[in-house]
Motif scaffolding. Structure first.
Motif, PDB file in Angstrom:
ATOM      1  N   GLU A 121     -24.701  18.582  51.227  1.00  0.00           N
ATOM      2  CA  GLU A 121     -24.038  19.892  51.227  1.00  0.00           C
ATOM      3  C   GLU A 121     -22.522  19.768  51.306  1.00  0.00           C
ATOM      4  O   GLU A 121     -21.799  20.670  50.890  1.00  0.00           O
ATOM      5  CB  GLU A 121     -24.552  20.738  52.396  1.00  0.00           C
ATOM      6  N   ARG A 124     -18.147  18.203  47.137  1.00  0.00           N
ATOM      7  CA  ARG A 124     -17.452  19.242  46.381  1.00  0.00           C
ATOM      8  C   ARG A 124     -16.983  18.713  45.034  1.00  0.00           C
ATOM      9  O   ARG A 124     -16.510  17.570  44.932  1.00  0.00           O
ATOM     10  CB  ARG A 124     -16.228  19.773  47.147  1.00  0.00           C
ATOM     11  N   HIS A 172     -22.771  25.043  38.452  1.00  0.00           N
ATOM     12  CA  HIS A 172     -23.063  25.548  39.795  1.00  0.00           C
ATOM     13  C   HIS A 172     -24.293  26.451  39.779  1.00  0.00           C
ATOM     14  O   HIS A 172     -25.213  26.288  40.595  1.00  0.00           O
ATOM     15  CB  HIS A 172     -21.856  26.309  40.341  1.00  0.00           C
ATOM     16  N   PRO A 178     -22.193  21.891  44.000  1.00  0.00           N
ATOM     17  CA  PRO A 178     -21.261  22.627  44.856  1.00  0.00           C
ATOM     18  C   PRO A 178     -19.826  22.535  44.342  1.00  0.00           C
ATOM     19  O   PRO A 178     -19.144  21.528  44.535  1.00  0.00           O
ATOM     20  CB  PRO A 178     -21.414  21.944  46.222  1.00  0.00           C
ATOM     21  N   VAL A 242     -18.062  27.513  48.565  1.00  0.00           N
ATOM     22  CA  VAL A 242     -18.756  26.980  47.389  1.00  0.00           C
ATOM     23  C   VAL A 242     -18.999  28.096  46.375  1.00  0.00           C
ATOM     24  O   VAL A 242     -19.422  29.204  46.728  1.00  0.00           O
ATOM     25  CB  VAL A 242     -20.086  26.326  47.796  1.00  0.00           C
TER      26      VAL A 242
END
Length: 349
Positions: A121, A124, A172, A178, A242
């Protein structure tokens, strides 16, 4: 955080690399070293054990896969792009191949890597874009680009960047990658490649050459100091939501003519001519085909959500920029012999 920065030997990318290193991040700089790149831009960090350089073209998917597997980044900051509007008019294919296909390759390499890592998670993919994707605005201070402004690109460059923005959003939505996106206004500052307006004016003025202004000089841009931009980009990759996009502006709108006159006044003070003013060298030339009238950023979202604002006015930033060029003649002279530098491009349309 280990950052994979594409285009890290370019103007904005190198500012990101320098600032990220100063803040204690590890950086993997991925750059093909095309005409506008310069490793001198990052020479001050090149010997750090926290820095790695990979000469890789983002059009080479296999090489990108190898970079991800070798370095295992925590985040990607994707800045590599062809960016000069005039060059896009003369040769649009390079812009499609790098900005569209190259971004596709980056997204796929990042997606495969992220999936193999268990889809953390914290990962990026930060895509850095431009306000030019939004098209042109009327000369009305109440109207600015927001993150919800419909896309309306007018040049091969801006169309290629708009395409890349759409790809990032699609990856995405479809794959859950993300991502965060940013769209910035015109950058300026140290290490600016000498084909863009501000370095052209500074260097032509010092050489006693004409200071070319397209059309009547009434085109309006919002000017963002590159080191302020790098600060905002690092903030977004660390704290941006995000799937969210953020417009980054300098809150410094000026017409091109006003900007050039300001530069001339700064040069008159810092490196005065024997007689007259540098403004005497201003020359109006045939306008660029499809030249957008005005760009203006509404930076409310990044200010309200992340607490960011630019730190310098355009007058302060221009003075710092002029000082840098006066102090770094060796850097810019080495670039003036590169293809197209000093020539008027983008007039074939």
């Amino acid at each position: 955080m280990k950052l994979l920065v594409t285009g890290g030997a370019g103007f904005i990318g190198s500012a990101v690399v320098r600032l990220a290193m100063a803040r204690g991040h590890q950086v993997v700089n991925v750059d093909a070293l095309t005409y506008a790149a310069c490793l001198d831009n990052v020479a001050m960090v090149a010997d750090s054990p926290s820095y790695a350089f990979e000469q890789v073209d983002i059009r080479d998917r296999a090489a990108l896969d190898a970079v991800f597997a070798k370095h295992k980044p925590d985040a990607v900051m994707h800045l590599a792009a062809e960016s000069h509007v005039d060059r896009s008019i003369d040769g649009p294919s390079d812009f499609i191949e790098t900005n569209v296909t190259g971004t596709f390759n980056m997204l796929e390499a990042a997606r495969i890597y992220w999936t193999a890592q268990g889809k953390p998670e914290s990962f990026r993919f930060h895509h850095i874009s431009t306000d030019e994707v939004f098209g042109s605005l009327p000369n009305d201070p109440s109207v600015q680009f927001t993150e919800d402004t419909p896309y309306d690109p007018r040049s091969p460059y801006s169309a290629s960047k708009a395409s890349s923005d759409h790809l990032v959003r699609a990856w995405h939505e479809t794959y859950g990658l993300p991502v965060v996106l940013t769209n910035c206004s015109n950058n300026y500052g140290p290490y600016h490649f000498p084909e863009k307006l501000i370095p052209v004016i500074i260097l032509n003025a010092l050489a006693g050459k004409a200071l070319p202004i397209y059309g009547d000089g009434s085109n309006i841009r919002d000017w963002l100091y590159v080191e302020d931009h790098a600060d905002a980009l690092l903030l977004v990759v660390e704290k941006g939501a995000v799937g969210r996009s953020y417009n980054i502006g300098g809150e410094n709108e000026r017409t091109n003519l006003e900007l050039v006159k300001t530069l001339c006044a700064i040069l008159d003070q810092k490196r005065p001519k024997e007689t007259g003013s540098y403004a005497d060298q201003i020359t109006f030339v045939t306008d660029r085909p499809g030249h957008d009238a005005r760009y203006a950023i509404d930076p409310s979202r990044i200010r309200e959500e992340l607490g960011w604002r630019p730190s310098v006015t355009v007058e302060e930033g221009l003075a710092q920029t002029v000082d840098w060029y006066l102090d770094n003649e060796r850097w810019w002279r080495a670039l003036q012999d590169r293809h197209g530098v000093g020539e008027r491009l983008g007039v074939k349309a």
